[in-house]
Design an enzyme around this catalytic site. Structure first.
Site, PDB file in Angstrom:
ATOM      1  CG  HIS A 155      -1.908   0.973   1.404  1.00 39.13           C
ATOM      2  ND1 HIS A 155      -1.656   2.289   1.715  1.00 39.13           N
ATOM      3  CD2 HIS A 155      -3.258   0.874   1.274  1.00 39.13           C
ATOM      4  CE1 HIS A 155      -2.797   2.950   1.775  1.00 39.13           C
ATOM      5  NE2 HIS A 155      -3.788   2.109   1.504  1.00 39.13           N
ATOM      6  CG  ASP A 188       0.643  -1.981   6.145  1.00 45.73           C
ATOM      7  OD1 ASP A 188      -0.301  -2.045   6.959  1.00 45.73           O
ATOM      8  OD2 ASP A 188       0.555  -1.417   5.041  1.00 45.73           O
ATOM      9  CB  CYS A 204      -3.545   3.271  -1.575  1.00 47.17           C
ATOM     10  SG  CYS A 204      -4.707   4.577  -1.216  1.00 47.17           S
ATOM     11  CE  LYS A 206      -7.202   0.030   6.476  1.00 51.14           C
ATOM     12  NZ  LYS A 206      -7.946   0.356   5.266  1.00 51.14           N
ATOM     13  CD  GLN A 216      -6.816  -4.364   4.408  1.00 49.21           C
ATOM     14  OE1 GLN A 216      -7.741  -5.047   4.846  1.00 49.21           O
ATOM     15  NE2 GLN A 216      -6.997  -3.149   3.928  1.00 49.21           N
TER      16      GLN A 216
HETATM   17  N1  PMP Z   1      -1.792  -0.487   4.683  1.00 49.80           N
HETATM   18  C1  PMP Z   1      -2.746  -1.247   4.150  1.00 49.80           C
HETATM   19  C2  PMP Z   1      -2.396  -2.640   3.701  1.00 49.80           C
HETATM   20  C3  PMP Z   1      -4.035  -0.763   4.019  1.00 49.80           C
HETATM   21  O1  PMP Z   1      -4.989  -1.524   3.472  1.00 49.80           O
HETATM   22  C4  PMP Z   1      -4.322   0.543   4.461  1.00 49.80           C
HETATM   23  C5  PMP Z   1      -5.729   1.117   4.327  1.00 49.80           C
HETATM   24  N2  PMP Z   1      -6.290   0.945   3.066  1.00 49.80           N
HETATM   25  C6  PMP Z   1      -3.300   1.296   5.022  1.00 49.80           C
HETATM   26  C7  PMP Z   1      -2.050   0.751   5.122  1.00 49.80           C
HETATM   27  C8  PMP Z   1      -3.521   2.682   5.509  1.00 49.80           C
HETATM   28  O2  PMP Z   1      -4.393   2.697   6.586  1.00 49.80           O
HETATM   29  P1  PMP Z   1      -4.937   4.085   7.156  1.00 49.80           P
HETATM   30  O3  PMP Z   1      -5.550   4.789   5.979  1.00 49.80           O
HETATM   31  O4  PMP Z   1      -5.933   3.683   8.171  1.00 49.80           O
HETATM   32  O5  PMP Z   1      -3.781   4.832   7.703  1.00 49.80           O
END
Ligand code: PMP
Length: 433
Positions: free
Chosen positions: A135, A212, A377, A238, A215
């Site tokens: 991401h 990270d 993203c 999430k 998920q």
């Molecule tokens: N890493 C991953 C794998 C994600 O799916 C996301 C959210 N789509 C993020 C980071 C970023 O999370 P946040 O927008 O809550 O900071």
């Protein structure tokens, strides 16, 4: 309109059907007549009454700033805020509560590490390893760090079906590798990465490992020590909690040695006109007034998830995803991104030859089905897959097989509608008549 028959009836045996009643937002119809089918959980989940109630209680009865006032409400808020930290500690198997830093989310946590640990430890010629499937939140902060420091950013490639090419890791890892930053679960491919194995190999060359876990923490039991994570970031929104709250886990020894990131109130021990000394952990990394009520509500979300059981939740999602995989594969021309149904987490991204991902999402929305479309993203991942966008359906504990059926039926209709004129549908094994 295709009738969505009692979404509770065919609920998985693993979870109580009544849990859907805990989510007021799911009890609505959209576009006047369609029951809401919420399949955008990888972006953000919904909140049960139990979490909303805690937010209400905090704001109606207990709210005040934390760690400051010597008065009843401040004491209540502080106690509940620190209780939530303890719940988060236990939830991820951290050794000490001081290793749990409240942030605004995964992005904030990763940036904290890049700025504080990264600026202090990564120098010109050093190497940072990420993967092609990251991401942007676990990619751009490392690009920025590489730019500031003169370090080299390398990446672990992926196979065509979205698995890491782990054989490349041994040649990527060198004595100059300072950090390996990897997602535990891809937000597009659903790939579950072998983080513990990667961490073991990274540690062998003295590198630090950041996971990270945006998920994975909401869906799977997590133990930072078993994973070998030195840092691990996730987001409350999430996992049934409000927005604006997340967690950065860091190993005490690393956090202790790191300089503070943001400066201001709460993160100091003593301030003079020309200098300051930082507070102890975790306050050192929680400058300013923190997200108090959202943190307390994160504690309530953790309670809720623990009550249902993460093992049950992940099995339920796995079942749903396997079913969705089978149903969507029946749609001619539909390409599912990522590994097979047994090797993925509870989400499915896909493309159709026609129409564009955004149009698919809009047409699904017209039938009450909320999915996400775009590059999610993960622009470099989409480049690697040779596509500009995809549509993603992502599941959580409240989703049902009936919702998967509806998704598959509406997608099949969309496919038929956009089939080039004059082309008959190919009949083949596994195709529905
Ligand atoms: N890493 C991953 C794998 C994600 O799916 C996301 C959210 N789509 C993020 C980071 C970023 O999370 P946040 O927008 O809550 O900071």
């Amino acid at each position: 309109m295709i009738e969505l028959k009692s979404p509770r009836e065919d609920f998985s045996k693993l979870l109580p059907a009544a849990l859907r009643d805990d989510f007021p937002i799911l009890q609505q119809v959209v576009h006047d007549e369609h029951p809401l089918v919420f399949l955008d959980n990888a972006a953000s989940t919904q909140r049960p009454r139990q979490v909303i109630e805690v937010l209400r209680r905090v704001y109606e009865r207990d709210y005040a700033n934390v760690h400051r006032g010597i008065h009843t409400l401040s004491e209540r808020s502080t106690e509940q805020y620190e209780d939530a930290r303890e719940k988060a500690r236990e939830f991820i198997g951290a050794e000490k509560a001081l290793e749990v830093i409240f942030t605004s989310g995964s992005t904030a946590g990763i940036n904290l590490v890049a700025r504080s640990w990264g600026d202090a430890n990564v120098h010109a010629g050093d190497e940072i390893i990420v993967t092609t499937m990251e991401h942007h939140s676990n990619l751009v902060p490392w690009q920025q760090l590489a730019e500031r420091s003169g370090a080299v950013l390398k990446h672990i490639p992926i196979t065509d079906d979205g698995q890491l090419v782990l054989e490349s890791l041994d040649s990527l890892l060198t004595e100059r590798t300072k950090l390996v930053a990897v997602a535990s679960v891809s937000n597009v491919l659903g790939t579950i990465n072998p983080v513990a194995d990667i961490a073991r190999r990274a540690h062998a060359v003295g590198a630090v490992v950041l996971v990270d876990a945006a998920q994975s923490v909401p869906h799977y039991p997590t133990n930072v020590r078993e994973l070998g994570a030195d840092f691990l970031a996730f987001s409350g929104h999430k996992m049934l909690a409000p927005t604006g709250i997340g967690v950065l886990y860091g190993r005490e020894q690393l956090l202790d040695a790191m300089p503070p990131f943001l400066g201001g109130g709460s993160m100091i021990n003593r301030v003079w006109l020309d200098r300051f000394t930082p507070a102890e952990l975790p306050a050192k990394f929680e400058a300013g007034t923190p997200p108090i009520a959202p943190a307390i509500a994160l504690g309530a979300a953790i309670d809720y998830l623990n009550r249902i059981g993460l093992v049950n939740i992940s099995r339920h999602e796995h079942e749903l995803c396997r079913y969705a995989y089978a149903r969507l594969r029946e749609i001619e021309g539909l390409r599912i991104l990522g590994p097979g149904p047994d090797e993925r987490a509870g989400l499915l991204s896909f493309t159709l030859p026609e129409p564009h991902a955004h149009d698919i999402a809009q047409l699904l929305d017209e039938r009450g089905i909320a999915v996400r479309a775009g590059h999610h993203c993960t622009w470099p991942l989409h480049d690697r897959l040779g596509i500009s966008a995809s549509t993603r359906a992502s599941f959580y504990l409240y989703n049902t097989p009936a919702e998967v059926d509806l998704l598959a039926e509406v997608l099949a209709e969309i496919r038929e509608r956009f089939r080039p004129k004059g082309r008959k549908r190919a009949a083949g094994p596994g195709k529905r008549p």
